[in-house]
Design a protein around this motif. Sequence first.
Motif, PDB file in Angstrom:
ATOM      1  N   GLU A  66     -33.325  17.358  87.414  1.00 48.70           N
ATOM      2  CA  GLU A  66     -33.313  18.798  87.190  1.00 48.70           C
ATOM      3  C   GLU A  66     -33.013  19.543  88.483  1.00 48.70           C
ATOM      4  O   GLU A  66     -32.291  20.542  88.492  1.00 48.70           O
ATOM      5  N   SER A  67     -33.573  19.039  89.592  1.00 48.26           N
ATOM      6  CA  SER A  67     -33.340  19.671  90.885  1.00 48.26           C
ATOM      7  C   SER A  67     -31.869  19.586  91.263  1.00 48.26           C
ATOM      8  O   SER A  67     -31.281  20.553  91.738  1.00 48.26           O
ATOM      9  N   LEU A  68     -31.271  18.423  91.056  1.00 46.77           N
ATOM     10  CA  LEU A  68     -29.856  18.250  91.358  1.00 46.77           C
ATOM     11  C   LEU A  68     -29.010  19.185  90.509  1.00 46.77           C
ATOM     12  O   LEU A  68     -28.127  19.877  91.016  1.00 46.77           O
ATOM     13  N   GLU A  69     -29.302  19.222  89.232  1.00 47.79           N
ATOM     14  CA  GLU A  69     -28.514  20.069  88.344  1.00 47.79           C
ATOM     15  C   GLU A  69     -28.653  21.543  88.715  1.00 47.79           C
ATOM     16  O   GLU A  69     -27.657  22.280  88.755  1.00 47.79           O
ATOM     17  N   MET A  70     -29.880  21.982  89.003  1.00 45.11           N
ATOM     18  CA  MET A  70     -30.084  23.380  89.388  1.00 45.11           C
ATOM     19  C   MET A  70     -29.304  23.709  90.654  1.00 45.11           C
ATOM     20  O   MET A  70     -28.656  24.754  90.760  1.00 45.11           O
ATOM     21  N   ALA A  71     -29.375  22.794  91.634  1.00 47.41           N
ATOM     22  CA  ALA A  71     -28.694  23.038  92.906  1.00 47.41           C
ATOM     23  C   ALA A  71     -27.182  23.089  92.722  1.00 47.41           C
ATOM     24  O   ALA A  71     -26.507  23.963  93.253  1.00 47.41           O
ATOM     25  N   LEU A  72     -26.658  22.141  91.954  1.00 48.12           N
ATOM     26  CA  LEU A  72     -25.214  22.089  91.762  1.00 48.12           C
ATOM     27  C   LEU A  72     -24.698  23.286  90.975  1.00 48.12           C
ATOM     28  O   LEU A  72     -23.719  23.921  91.363  1.00 48.12           O
ATOM     29  N   VAL A  73     -25.342  23.599  89.872  1.00 47.59           N
ATOM     30  CA  VAL A  73     -24.890  24.720  89.050  1.00 47.59           C
ATOM     31  C   VAL A  73     -25.011  26.035  89.814  1.00 47.59           C
ATOM     32  O   VAL A  73     -24.116  26.882  89.777  1.00 47.59           O
ATOM     33  N   GLU A  74     -26.115  26.203  90.552  1.00 46.29           N
ATOM     34  CA  GLU A  74     -26.302  27.423  91.325  1.00 46.29           C
ATOM     35  C   GLU A  74     -25.214  27.574  92.371  1.00 46.29           C
ATOM     36  O   GLU A  74     -24.670  28.656  92.580  1.00 46.29           O
ATOM     37  N   ASN A  75     -24.853  26.478  92.999  1.00 44.79           N
ATOM     38  CA  ASN A  75     -23.843  26.544  94.052  1.00 44.79           C
ATOM     39  C   ASN A  75     -22.441  26.746  93.492  1.00 44.79           C
ATOM     40  O   ASN A  75     -21.613  27.414  94.107  1.00 44.79           O
ATOM     41  N   ILE A  76     -22.167  26.178  92.318  1.00 45.60           N
ATOM     42  CA  ILE A  76     -20.857  26.347  91.708  1.00 45.60           C
ATOM     43  C   ILE A  76     -20.589  27.810  91.409  1.00 45.60           C
ATOM     44  O   ILE A  76     -19.449  28.282  91.480  1.00 45.60           O
ATOM     45  N   GLN A  77     -21.642  28.553  91.089  1.00 40.63           N
ATOM     46  CA  GLN A  77     -21.480  29.963  90.733  1.00 40.63           C
ATOM     47  C   GLN A  77     -21.212  30.846  91.961  1.00 40.63           C
ATOM     48  O   GLN A  77     -20.843  32.005  91.815  1.00 40.63           O
ATOM     49  N   ARG A  78     -21.364  30.296  93.162  1.00 40.86           N
ATOM     50  CA  ARG A  78     -21.144  31.081  94.364  1.00 40.86           C
ATOM     51  C   ARG A  78     -19.661  31.397  94.517  1.00 40.86           C
ATOM     52  O   ARG A  78     -18.794  30.682  94.036  1.00 40.86           O
ATOM     53  N   GLN A  79     -19.358  32.492  95.210  1.00 40.09           N
ATOM     54  CA  GLN A  79     -17.984  32.932  95.388  1.00 40.09           C
ATOM     55  C   GLN A  79     -17.341  32.355  96.653  1.00 40.09           C
ATOM     56  O   GLN A  79     -16.130  32.413  96.803  1.00 40.09           O
ATOM     57  N   ASP A  80     -18.142  31.813  97.574  1.00 36.69           N
ATOM     58  CA  ASP A  80     -17.591  31.408  98.862  1.00 36.69           C
ATOM     59  C   ASP A  80     -17.443  29.899  99.028  1.00 36.69           C
ATOM     60  O   ASP A  80     -17.216  29.411 100.127  1.00 36.69           O
ATOM     61  N   LEU A  81     -17.574  29.152  97.949  1.00 37.52           N
ATOM     62  CA  LEU A  81     -17.347  27.720  98.046  1.00 37.52           C
ATOM     63  C   LEU A  81     -15.846  27.439  98.070  1.00 37.52           C
ATOM     64  O   LEU A  81     -15.071  28.099  97.390  1.00 37.52           O
ATOM     65  N   ASP A  82     -15.437  26.444  98.858  1.00 37.03           N
ATOM     66  CA  ASP A  82     -14.026  26.087  98.849  1.00 37.03           C
ATOM     67  C   ASP A  82     -13.753  25.178  97.646  1.00 37.03           C
ATOM     68  O   ASP A  82     -14.683  24.629  97.045  1.00 37.03           O
TER      69      ASP A  82
END
Length: 301
Positions: free
Chosen positions: A121-137
């Motif tokens: 759950e921690s991995l999924e939360m971290a990944l999904v939260e980060n995917i929604q960011r605008q500044d990821l390459d």
Amino acid sequence: MAKATKKQALGRGLSALLKDPENDIQSASDKNADKVVGNIIELDLEHIEVNPFQPRSNFNDETLQELATSIKELGVIQPITVRKLGFNKYQLVSGERRYRASKLIGLEVIPAYIRIANDQESLEMALVENIQRQDLDPIEIALSYQRLIDEINLTQEKLSDRVGKKRSTIANYLRLLKLDPIIQTGMRDGFLSMGHGRALVNIDKKQDQISLYEKIISQSLSVRDTENAVKTYHIESNPVEKSKKKIANVQGFVKEGITELTDRLSVKVDIKATDKSKGKITIPFHSEAEFERIKKLITGA
């Protein structure tokens, strides 16, 4: 202002509650769990560890310093999210930039939301939260998608529903991982756009990918230029396609010649040509008189 003060006081009060071993919370059913989970609590930075599942690996020093300056002036406006590991021990789920910036200016505590989650759950939360960011390459996003597929056992269809993106969009990002690592690094450093990457991935040979990548950088090729270069590459590297191109070129001048000769001689001329620009012209006639007429037109006699 009174609300903010009250919330901060509440955060400090709950923080003190969590430091009491008798009130330690390990699951959502434990005593006082409802007071802690989902609320903003001030946690000691020294009791928080970085999430090993964090998909983001690049942190720009300049922007991190800008955030640190902002936090120094205004405080941490958006709380981080952590999960509880054990007594007085937490792990980041999201907000690593805020965490790093706070440590950079020497803060001792940080506002946080506490979650109780297992590793998956921690991995999924971290990944999904980060995917929604605008500044990821694009490569960071692609790696996040791949990890969700590999480690959470999600199909592309389920992943599409989970992150709110079209399946075709996810597939396009995942294809970027087929690029040579040198090119992936170039994309992460901002030398290439996702459009460039999507064009380059259509070249299977890594060395040929790199050769075109170097040309893109040295000649500042646009995405459209890159797409055309990839098309040319496939024609030049494929004998069948190369032959088709030659035939097409031959047919081009032959088509113009047929029209011109037909108009000039007033008969339907037939021209056949090979891929080496060789061929023959057939001029039909239906009587001796027509033959003489055509001969005079050709010889001028």
